[in-house]
Design a protein around this motif. Structure first.
Motif, PDB file in Angstrom:
ATOM      1  N   ALA A 115     -19.960 -19.018  17.890  1.00  0.00           N
ATOM      2  CA  ALA A 115     -18.703 -19.717  17.641  1.00  0.00           C
ATOM      3  C   ALA A 115     -18.784 -20.619  16.420  1.00  0.00           C
ATOM      4  O   ALA A 115     -19.853 -21.149  16.091  1.00  0.00           O
ATOM      5  N   HIS A 116     -17.665 -20.770  15.751  1.00  0.00           N
ATOM      6  CA  HIS A 116     -17.592 -21.701  14.632  1.00  0.00           C
ATOM      7  C   HIS A 116     -17.843 -23.109  15.169  1.00  0.00           C
ATOM      8  O   HIS A 116     -17.315 -23.485  16.226  1.00  0.00           O
ATOM      9  N   PRO A 117     -18.656 -23.904  14.491  1.00  0.00           N
ATOM     10  CA  PRO A 117     -19.001 -25.244  14.996  1.00  0.00           C
ATOM     11  C   PRO A 117     -17.808 -26.089  15.394  1.00  0.00           C
ATOM     12  O   PRO A 117     -17.883 -26.868  16.335  1.00  0.00           O
ATOM     13  N   GLY A 118     -16.705 -25.945  14.723  1.00  0.00           N
ATOM     14  CA  GLY A 118     -15.548 -26.778  15.024  1.00  0.00           C
ATOM     15  C   GLY A 118     -14.750 -26.343  16.234  1.00  0.00           C
ATOM     16  O   GLY A 118     -13.835 -27.041  16.666  1.00  0.00           O
ATOM     17  N   THR A 119     -15.082 -25.184  16.818  1.00  0.00           N
ATOM     18  CA  THR A 119     -14.290 -24.663  17.939  1.00  0.00           C
ATOM     19  C   THR A 119     -15.079 -24.577  19.243  1.00  0.00           C
ATOM     20  O   THR A 119     -14.494 -24.298  20.282  1.00  0.00           O
ATOM     21  N   SER A 120     -16.369 -24.806  19.216  1.00  0.00           N
ATOM     22  CA  SER A 120     -17.189 -24.660  20.416  1.00  0.00           C
ATOM     23  C   SER A 120     -16.906 -25.758  21.434  1.00  0.00           C
ATOM     24  O   SER A 120     -16.811 -26.936  21.090  1.00  0.00           O
ATOM     25  N   LYS A 121     -16.788 -25.370  22.699  1.00  0.00           N
ATOM     26  CA  LYS A 121     -16.570 -26.322  23.781  1.00  0.00           C
ATOM     27  C   LYS A 121     -17.861 -27.040  24.189  1.00  0.00           C
ATOM     28  O   LYS A 121     -17.834 -27.946  25.012  1.00  0.00           O
ATOM     29  N   HIS A 122     -18.986 -26.609  23.606  1.00  0.00           N
ATOM     30  CA  HIS A 122     -20.243 -27.292  23.920  1.00  0.00           C
ATOM     31  C   HIS A 122     -20.173 -28.763  23.529  1.00  0.00           C
ATOM     32  O   HIS A 122     -20.816 -29.608  24.154  1.00  0.00           O
ATOM     33  N   SER A 123     -19.384 -29.072  22.520  1.00  0.00           N
ATOM     34  CA  SER A 123     -19.303 -30.458  22.051  1.00  0.00           C
ATOM     35  C   SER A 123     -18.538 -31.358  23.019  1.00  0.00           C
ATOM     36  O   SER A 123     -18.603 -32.577  22.903  1.00  0.00           O
ATOM     37  N   THR A 124     -17.822 -30.762  23.979  1.00  0.00           N
ATOM     38  CA  THR A 124     -17.088 -31.553  24.975  1.00  0.00           C
ATOM     39  C   THR A 124     -17.915 -31.772  26.232  1.00  0.00           C
ATOM     40  O   THR A 124     -17.555 -32.597  27.077  1.00  0.00           O
ATOM     41  N   GLY A 125     -19.002 -31.007  26.378  1.00  0.00           N
ATOM     42  CA  GLY A 125     -19.823 -31.110  27.582  1.00  0.00           C
ATOM     43  C   GLY A 125     -19.385 -30.186  28.695  1.00  0.00           C
ATOM     44  O   GLY A 125     -20.014 -30.134  29.750  1.00  0.00           O
ATOM     45  N   TYR A 126     -18.286 -29.445  28.474  1.00  0.00           N
ATOM     46  CA  TYR A 126     -17.734 -28.595  29.531  1.00  0.00           C
ATOM     47  C   TYR A 126     -18.221 -27.148  29.453  1.00  0.00           C
ATOM     48  O   TYR A 126     -17.735 -26.299  30.197  1.00  0.00           O
ATOM     49  N   ALA A 127     -19.153 -26.835  28.551  1.00  0.00           N
ATOM     50  CA  ALA A 127     -19.612 -25.457  28.378  1.00  0.00           C
ATOM     51  C   ALA A 127     -21.107 -25.339  28.656  1.00  0.00           C
ATOM     52  O   ALA A 127     -21.878 -26.259  28.377  1.00  0.00           O
ATOM     53  N   GLU A 148     -22.370 -12.583  26.697  1.00  0.00           N
ATOM     54  CA  GLU A 148     -22.891 -12.423  25.344  1.00  0.00           C
ATOM     55  C   GLU A 148     -24.168 -11.586  25.317  1.00  0.00           C
ATOM     56  O   GLU A 148     -24.986 -11.707  24.411  1.00  0.00           O
ATOM     57  N   LYS A 149     -24.340 -10.728  26.338  1.00  0.00           N
ATOM     58  CA  LYS A 149     -25.487  -9.824  26.451  1.00  0.00           C
ATOM     59  C   LYS A 149     -26.774 -10.575  26.781  1.00  0.00           C
ATOM     60  O   LYS A 149     -27.414 -10.329  27.794  1.00  0.00           O
ATOM     61  N   SER A 150     -27.197 -11.475  25.905  1.00  0.00           N
ATOM     62  CA  SER A 150     -28.440 -12.201  26.152  1.00  0.00           C
ATOM     63  C   SER A 150     -28.235 -13.319  27.175  1.00  0.00           C
ATOM     64  O   SER A 150     -29.177 -13.790  27.803  1.00  0.00           O
ATOM     65  N   HIS A 151     -26.996 -13.766  27.338  1.00  0.00           N
ATOM     66  CA  HIS A 151     -26.657 -14.804  28.303  1.00  0.00           C
ATOM     67  C   HIS A 151     -25.152 -14.783  28.551  1.00  0.00           C
ATOM     68  O   HIS A 151     -24.409 -14.055  27.895  1.00  0.00           O
ATOM     69  N   VAL A 152     -24.718 -15.587  29.512  1.00  0.00           N
ATOM     70  CA  VAL A 152     -23.292 -15.713  29.811  1.00  0.00           C
ATOM     71  C   VAL A 152     -22.821 -17.103  29.377  1.00  0.00           C
ATOM     72  O   VAL A 152     -23.447 -18.110  29.719  1.00  0.00           O
ATOM     73  N   HIS A 153     -21.752 -17.124  28.587  1.00  0.00           N
ATOM     74  CA  HIS A 153     -21.153 -18.404  28.178  1.00  0.00           C
ATOM     75  C   HIS A 153     -20.037 -18.723  29.170  1.00  0.00           C
ATOM     76  O   HIS A 153     -19.157 -17.902  29.412  1.00  0.00           O
ATOM     77  N   VAL A 154     -20.082 -19.921  29.750  1.00  0.00           N
ATOM     78  CA  VAL A 154     -19.052 -20.325  30.710  1.00  0.00           C
ATOM     79  C   VAL A 154     -18.491 -21.685  30.322  1.00  0.00           C
ATOM     80  O   VAL A 154     -19.211 -22.536  29.780  1.00  0.00           O
ATOM     81  N   GLU A 155     -17.212 -21.858  30.579  1.00  0.00           N
ATOM     82  CA  GLU A 155     -16.560 -23.142  30.301  1.00  0.00           C
ATOM     83  C   GLU A 155     -15.787 -23.603  31.521  1.00  0.00           C
ATOM     84  O   GLU A 155     -15.152 -22.810  32.216  1.00  0.00           O
ATOM     85  N   PHE A 156     -15.857 -24.901  31.786  1.00  0.00           N
ATOM     86  CA  PHE A 156     -15.142 -25.524  32.893  1.00  0.00           C
ATOM     87  C   PHE A 156     -14.309 -26.674  32.317  1.00  0.00           C
ATOM     88  O   PHE A 156     -14.643 -27.848  32.514  1.00  0.00           O
ATOM     89  N   LYS A 157     -13.269 -26.339  31.579  1.00  0.00           N
ATOM     90  CA  LYS A 157     -12.518 -27.391  30.895  1.00  0.00           C
ATOM     91  C   LYS A 157     -11.813 -28.330  31.885  1.00  0.00           C
ATOM     92  O   LYS A 157     -11.415 -29.435  31.513  1.00  0.00           O
ATOM     93  N   ASN A 158     -11.658 -27.881  33.153  1.00  0.00           N
ATOM     94  CA  ASN A 158     -11.059 -28.731  34.172  1.00  0.00           C
ATOM     95  C   ASN A 158     -12.116 -29.314  35.101  1.00  0.00           C
ATOM     96  O   ASN A 158     -11.796 -29.893  36.133  1.00  0.00           O
ATOM     97  N   GLY A 159     -13.395 -29.178  34.712  1.00  0.00           N
ATOM     98  CA  GLY A 159     -14.472 -29.626  35.577  1.00  0.00           C
ATOM     99  C   GLY A 159     -14.687 -28.657  36.734  1.00  0.00           C
ATOM    100  O   GLY A 159     -14.095 -27.584  36.783  1.00  0.00           O
ATOM    101  N   VAL A 160     -15.522 -29.039  37.687  1.00  0.00           N
ATOM    102  CA  VAL A 160     -15.784 -28.223  38.873  1.00  0.00           C
ATOM    103  C   VAL A 160     -15.220 -28.927  40.081  1.00  0.00           C
ATOM    104  O   VAL A 160     -15.493 -30.114  40.288  1.00  0.00           O
ATOM    105  N   PRO A 161     -14.404 -28.223  40.911  1.00  0.00           N
ATOM    106  CA  PRO A 161     -13.794 -28.875  42.061  1.00  0.00           C
ATOM    107  C   PRO A 161     -14.833 -29.319  43.095  1.00  0.00           C
ATOM    108  O   PRO A 161     -15.895 -28.735  43.172  1.00  0.00           O
TER     109      PRO A 161
END
Length: 301
Positions: free
Chosen positions: A251-263, A288-301
């Motif tokens: 991902a382009h650095p400016g669009t990755s959700k990793h920077s929010t902590g939710y990925a 992503e073949k080598s791993h799975v990218h997951v995002e929880f933008k609403n957190g985990v219930p």
């Protein structure tokens, strides 16, 4: 002590008073790293997660079902525990938590409060599942590093491929890919795939990193085509995952959700990882073949 009239949890009858009783019993036990469950009589995903967690730790179930049945061993164990375990201060269970977390989370993974809550909620659901979190929170600097990591990884894969017995046209394509990568190398030019996340620190400007990402993205697509056309996976002794990661998008650095902590990036049994994360409310699941990218933008219930 009162008994439950019907089953509670996943697929249960979930009578309100039964749920309250199970919630009270759960909170008498050490559920760390999970927080105590609300004693509100509601059958929520949080309650099911707590039941599974209890079944793994205190009942010894290899395949926790997330349900408490009348007369069942989960209920029996719930009723037999001492009320002083709810403090989370039991040394034995704290040690078990640390060991389980160490297996589930790579020590290089960075966390914020958000990331920690998500990881601790996911942990009990991944018992006996081949899975390991390899990436969590990433700062802007870390995201630049990730581009460089993929840049170096792809370059190494290309250089290796050039040593294989390939047709001239495929060798020329690989040489062209290598030339495009070398034209936008970071500073320093290596060390990203062998060091800690964020190390070494690239001295490139934002404009240079942005340009490198664009070139890298195109080079990955071109490399994937050569890998298929030249049947490189079959000709190399390296694992197929090496070539999958080399060609995987970044991902382009400016669009990755990793920077929010939710990925999170999780490697292992991709099918099970995707299924569990979707069931836990993941807002994006990408293999992503080598791993799975997951995002929880609403957190985990």
């Amino acid at each position: 002590m009162a008994e439950i009239k019907g089953s509670v949890g996943r697929g249960g009858a979930n009578l309100r008073e039964d749920i309250r009783l199970v919630q009270r019993l759960l909170n008498r036990h050490d559920l760390s790293p999970l927080a105590p469950v609300p004693e509100d009589g509601q059958a929520t995903p949080l309650l099911v997660t707590a039941i599974r967690h209890f079944q793994v730790r205190h009942v010894g179930m290899q395949s926790p079902d997330g349900r408490v049945d009348p007369g069942g061993r989960t209920l029996s164990r719930l009723k037999s525990g001492s009320s002083d375990r709810g403090s989370g201060e039991n040394p034995e269970t704290r040690k078990a938590d640390r060991e389980a977390r160490a297996k589930f989370v790579d020590p290089r993974v960075k966390e914020t409060g958000v990331t920690t809550r998500i990881i601790d909620s996911l942990g009990p659901r991944f018992h006996n599942v081949r899975a390991r979190i390899i990436s969590g929170y990433l700062s802007d600097s870390d995201l630049f590093w990730k581009v460089n990591y993929h840049w170096e990884y792809l370059l190494d894969a290309v250089v290796h491929s050039l040593t294989l017995p390939l047709e001239d046209k495929h060798l020329k394509d690989l040489q062209s890919i290598r030339a495009s990568l070398v034209s936008c190398q970071p500073s320093p030019a290596n060390g990203y795939t062998s060091g800690a996340i964020g190390k070494p620190e690239d001295k490139s400007s934002l404009a240079e990193v942005t340009k490198r990402h664009k070139i890298l993205s195109g080079a990955k697509q071109d490399f994937k085509k050569v890998v298929i056309a030249a049947d490189i996976k079959q000709k190399s002794r390296k694992s197929e995952k090496v070539f999958d990661l080399a060609a995987a998008p970044v991902a382009h650095p400016g669009t990755s959700k990793h920077s929010t902590g939710y990925a999170l990036d999780i490697e292992g049994d991709s099918g099970a990882i995707k299924s569990i994360c979707k069931g836990m409310g993941a807002t994006l699941v990408f293999d992503e073949k080598s791993h799975v990218h997951v995002e929880f933008k609403n957190g985990v219930p």
